[in-house]
Design a protein around this motif. Structure first.
Motif, PDB file in Angstrom:
ATOM      1  N   LYS A  29       3.421  -4.841  -2.820  1.00 18.87           N
ATOM      2  CA  LYS A  29       2.435  -4.383  -1.839  1.00 18.87           C
ATOM      3  C   LYS A  29       1.835  -3.032  -2.215  1.00 18.87           C
ATOM      4  CE  LYS A  29       1.352  -3.386   2.939  1.00 18.87           C
ATOM      5  NZ  LYS A  29       1.665  -3.569   4.359  1.00 18.87           N
ATOM      6  N   ALA A  30       2.654  -2.090  -2.606  1.00 18.84           N
ATOM      7  CA  ALA A  30       2.138  -0.745  -2.895  1.00 18.84           C
ATOM      8  C   ALA A  30       1.067  -0.784  -3.974  1.00 18.84           C
ATOM      9  CB  ALA A  30       3.275   0.184  -3.301  1.00 18.84           C
ATOM     10  N   SER A  31       1.280  -1.588  -5.012  1.00 14.18           N
ATOM     11  CA  SER A  31       0.296  -1.642  -6.091  1.00 14.18           C
ATOM     12  C   SER A  31      -0.980  -2.342  -5.638  1.00 14.18           C
ATOM     13  CB  SER A  31       0.884  -2.359  -7.317  1.00 14.18           C
ATOM     14  OG  SER A  31       1.191  -3.706  -7.021  1.00 14.18           O
ATOM     15  N   LYS A  32      -0.842  -3.337  -4.765  1.00 14.36           N
ATOM     16  CA  LYS A  32      -2.025  -4.023  -4.242  1.00 14.36           C
ATOM     17  C   LYS A  32      -2.854  -3.092  -3.351  1.00 14.36           C
ATOM     18  CE  LYS A  32      -0.647  -8.905  -4.427  1.00 14.36           C
ATOM     19  NZ  LYS A  32      -1.913  -9.363  -5.022  1.00 14.36           N
ATOM     20  N   VAL A  37      15.862 -15.543  -3.439  1.00 15.62           N
ATOM     21  CA  VAL A  37      14.970 -15.370  -2.290  1.00 15.62           C
ATOM     22  C   VAL A  37      14.374 -13.977  -2.343  1.00 15.62           C
ATOM     23  CG1 VAL A  37      14.784 -15.399   0.214  1.00 15.62           C
ATOM     24  CG2 VAL A  37      16.393 -16.938  -0.932  1.00 15.62           C
ATOM     25  N   GLN A  38      13.094 -13.916  -2.651  1.00 17.21           N
ATOM     26  CA  GLN A  38      12.438 -12.621  -2.777  1.00 17.21           C
ATOM     27  C   GLN A  38      11.856 -12.205  -1.433  1.00 17.21           C
ATOM     28  OE1 GLN A  38       9.385 -12.399  -5.776  1.00 17.21           O
ATOM     29  NE2 GLN A  38       9.816 -10.243  -6.146  1.00 17.21           N
ATOM     30  N   GLU A  39      12.204 -11.010  -0.988  1.00 17.36           N
ATOM     31  CA  GLU A  39      11.711 -10.521   0.289  1.00 17.36           C
ATOM     32  C   GLU A  39      10.206 -10.304   0.209  1.00 17.36           C
ATOM     33  OE1 GLU A  39      12.644  -6.961   3.524  1.00 17.36           O
ATOM     34  OE2 GLU A  39      13.683  -7.010   1.588  1.00 17.36           O
ATOM     35  N   THR A  40       9.508 -10.714   1.274  1.00 22.55           N
ATOM     36  CA  THR A  40       8.056 -10.588   1.290  1.00 22.55           C
ATOM     37  C   THR A  40       7.613  -9.716   2.457  1.00 22.55           C
ATOM     38  OG1 THR A  40       7.741 -12.581   2.649  1.00 22.55           O
ATOM     39  CG2 THR A  40       7.758 -12.857   0.240  1.00 22.55           C
ATOM     40  N   THR A  41       6.370  -9.293   2.383  1.00 19.98           N
ATOM     41  CA  THR A  41       5.740  -8.536   3.462  1.00 19.98           C
ATOM     42  C   THR A  41       4.276  -8.918   3.490  1.00 19.98           C
ATOM     43  OG1 THR A  41       5.455  -6.323   4.420  1.00 19.98           O
ATOM     44  CG2 THR A  41       5.141  -6.516   2.033  1.00 19.98           C
ATOM     45  N   HIS A  42       3.550  -8.397   4.470  1.00 24.18           N
ATOM     46  CA  HIS A  42       2.138  -8.770   4.580  1.00 24.18           C
ATOM     47  C   HIS A  42       1.249  -7.795   3.822  1.00 24.18           C
ATOM     48  CE1 HIS A  42       1.381  -5.498   7.464  1.00 24.18           C
ATOM     49  NE2 HIS A  42       2.547  -5.805   7.981  1.00 24.18           N
ATOM     50  N   THR A  85       4.293   0.176   3.165  1.00 28.17           N
ATOM     51  CA  THR A  85       5.119  -1.038   3.145  1.00 28.17           C
ATOM     52  C   THR A  85       6.249  -0.956   4.153  1.00 28.17           C
ATOM     53  OG1 THR A  85       4.625  -1.347   0.787  1.00 28.17           O
ATOM     54  CG2 THR A  85       6.492  -2.569   1.685  1.00 28.17           C
ATOM     55  N   ASP A  86       7.049   0.089   4.093  1.00 27.71           N
ATOM     56  CA  ASP A  86       8.197   0.264   4.991  1.00 27.71           C
ATOM     57  C   ASP A  86       7.894   1.410   5.949  1.00 27.71           C
ATOM     58  OD1 ASP A  86      10.624   0.676   6.264  1.00 27.71           O
ATOM     59  OD2 ASP A  86      11.821   0.319   4.456  1.00 27.71           O
ATOM     60  N   SER A 100      -5.530  -5.656   7.672  1.00 26.77           N
ATOM     61  CA  SER A 100      -4.409  -4.716   7.793  1.00 26.77           C
ATOM     62  C   SER A 100      -4.362  -4.095   9.180  1.00 26.77           C
ATOM     63  CB  SER A 100      -4.513  -3.624   6.728  1.00 26.77           C
ATOM     64  OG  SER A 100      -5.579  -2.725   6.986  1.00 26.77           O
ATOM     65  N   ILE A 101      -5.528  -3.914   9.795  1.00 23.27           N
ATOM     66  CA  ILE A 101      -5.578  -3.375  11.156  1.00 23.27           C
ATOM     67  C   ILE A 101      -4.915  -4.348  12.124  1.00 23.27           C
ATOM     68  CG2 ILE A 101      -7.138  -2.815  13.067  1.00 23.27           C
ATOM     69  CD1 ILE A 101      -9.112  -1.780  10.881  1.00 23.27           C
ATOM     70  N   ARG A 102      -5.185  -5.642  11.954  1.00 27.77           N
ATOM     71  CA  ARG A 102      -4.609  -6.647  12.858  1.00 27.77           C
ATOM     72  C   ARG A 102      -3.097  -6.773  12.691  1.00 27.77           C
ATOM     73  NH1 ARG A 102      -9.217  -5.916  13.306  1.00 27.77           N
ATOM     74  NH2 ARG A 102     -10.710  -7.112  14.529  1.00 27.77           N
ATOM     75  N   MET A 103      -2.590  -6.472  11.507  1.00 31.33           N
ATOM     76  CA  MET A 103      -1.162  -6.609  11.245  1.00 31.33           C
ATOM     77  C   MET A 103      -0.378  -5.359  11.634  1.00 31.33           C
ATOM     78  SD  MET A 103      -0.947  -9.664  10.182  1.00 31.33           S
ATOM     79  CE  MET A 103       0.747  -9.731   9.585  1.00 31.33           C
TER      80      MET A 103
END
Length: 252
Positions: A22-25, A6-11, A148-149, A212-215
């Motif tokens: 996320k950081a690379s994106k 189970v890989q942890e995900t984020t938006h 990310t965090d 990203s603003i909405r999140m």
């Protein structure tokens, strides 16, 4: 199924991605927009971002001899002003996780003749490479939502801030004026990507910026996160109907 499966995900905007990606994106987005960043900021906000930043500087309490960390400082809007305020005996650290943005900031400030009391450090806000209790003031303008965090970043900022020091977070937030959210959504999801396509030839990056603003956490949620990280006397000031909020907190 094991934990390893189970890989942890984020938006990433509205998309769910592995935390490790996320950081690379985000980096890809800002590598893409770096050269047009200042022009796009003016177009996206009709120049109002300059007023938001001016208010931040005017209420910062920065003075001669201070040490200031400008995180996610991009092309150096705040850092340039702070370098002039702190004078030759002060120090401004312009830091950004993105090398393209940081280099643009370095070139811009060098061309403005700003040198001697400014340094450039490529760093991740989640694990700042600075000594404990180093800075009188930390600012992060329109950058926290891309971290990310965020909890780790706030704790890292708290660690490097001097006792008595101040953190200021300038960030897009949640509109509080009735009816403004609808207008803001139409602008963000229809006009903003179109501007990005025409001016920067990059519709996708500007769609991500809108998402990203909405999140990003709303005003009260971010204030609570600052409290959890150890900051005291936390507060926020809404600007432009809550489209942007300036959060402040202190380390005692």
């Amino acid at each position: 199924m094991s934990k390893q499966d189970v890989q942890e995900t984020t938006h990433f905007g509205y998309e769910q991605v592995p935390v490790t990606d996320k950081a690379s994106k985000v980096a890809d987005v800002f590598h893409s927009v770096a050269d047009k960043y200042d022009i796009m900021n003016d177009l996206m906000s009709a120049g109002v971002h300059r007023l938001w930043k001016r208010y931040t500087i005017e209420t910062s309490g920065a003075k001669k001899g201070d040490t200031i960390l400008d995180l996610a400082g991009g092309t150096g809007d705040l850092a340039a002003k702070f370098a002039r305020i702190v004078g030759p005996n002060g120090l401004v650290t312009l830091s950004d996780i993105n090398g393209s943005m940081l280099e643009n900031g370095r070139q811009r400030l060098t061309n403005m003749g700003i040198a001697g009391n400014i340094e450039y450090v490529q760093a991740n806000a989640e694990c700042l490479p600075f000594a404990d209790n180093k800075y009188d003031l930390i600012t992060i303008a329109f950058g926290l939502r891309n971290v990310t965090d965020k909890d780790a970043a706030l704790k890292s900022m708290y660690r490097v801030l001097k006792p008595g020091g101040k953190l200021m977070i300038l960030e897009f937030s949640k509109p509080v004026v009735p009816g403004l959210s609808t207008i803001y959504d139409q602008y963000s999801f229809k006009l903003l990507p179109l501007i990005g396509k025409v001016v920067a030839n990059d519709e996708d990056s500007y769609r991500y910026l809108a998402e990203s603003i909405r999140m990003h956490p709303d005003q009260e949620t971010l204030k609570g996160m600052m409290d959890e990280a150890g900051f005291e006397r936390t507060s926020y000031h809404n600007m432009t109907g809550g489209v942007v909020a300036l959060h402040t907190g202190y380390k005692f």
